[in-house]
Scaffold this active site. Sequence first.
Site, PDB file in Angstrom:
ATOM      1  N   GLU A  53       0.819  -1.212   0.000  1.00  0.00           N
ATOM      2  CA  GLU A  53       0.000   0.000   0.000  1.00  0.00           C
ATOM      3  C   GLU A  53       0.854   1.264   0.000  1.00  0.00           C
ATOM      4  O   GLU A  53       0.582   2.195  -0.736  1.00  0.00           O
ATOM      5  CB  GLU A  53      -0.954   0.025   1.208  1.00  0.00           C
ATOM      6  CG  GLU A  53      -2.135  -0.910   1.088  1.00  0.00           C
ATOM      7  CD  GLU A  53      -3.212  -0.449   0.120  1.00  0.00           C
ATOM      8  OE1 GLU A  53      -3.150   0.687  -0.392  1.00  0.00           O
ATOM      9  OE2 GLU A  53      -4.134  -1.235  -0.135  1.00  0.00           O
ATOM     10  N   ASP A  71      -6.342   8.272   0.032  1.00  0.00           N
ATOM     11  CA  ASP A  71      -5.806   7.269   0.950  1.00  0.00           C
ATOM     12  C   ASP A  71      -4.618   7.897   1.668  1.00  0.00           C
ATOM     13  O   ASP A  71      -3.796   8.560   1.035  1.00  0.00           O
ATOM     14  CB  ASP A  71      -5.350   6.027   0.188  1.00  0.00           C
ATOM     15  CG  ASP A  71      -6.483   5.366  -0.585  1.00  0.00           C
ATOM     16  OD1 ASP A  71      -7.628   5.434  -0.121  1.00  0.00           O
ATOM     17  OD2 ASP A  71      -6.204   4.786  -1.644  1.00  0.00           O
TER      18      ASP A  71
END
Length: 148
Positions: A53, A71
Amino acid sequence: MKVLLILGFLLLSVTVQAKVYSRCEFARTLKSHGMDGYRGISLANWVCLAQHESGFNTGATNYNPGSRSTDYGIFQINSKYWCNDGKTPGAVNACGIPCSALLKNDITQAITCAKRIATSSQGLRAWVAWKAYCQNRNLSQYVRNCGV
């Protein structure tokens, strides 16, 4: 007085550097925060998730034009559902925190929010990278030689 003014500008111009954890440092930090086995999720799953990620970068951000959300942080926690960045339309903020808290070098709040996500109906499936790189795979290499 001139020296103080110059010093003030220098201090204002200093940018805060994000912390980029090593794989093992991150694994040890997660272990110390009770993440190994949390809700049946292995430490290796968490380490794999964060590597894919954010590359273990606390300052990582990624804008998602479709949902107009962002994000944030080492776990890439989304502003549409989990935190408040003050600009995402229809944000829920299920973790009850500002998204800026997810960008701190102290990842305690990010871990608390990740635990909250893990207890949701999606669990780790909430993370695209986990589904793509970690789910149903042998993840032992993510904690190998870390002493955890």
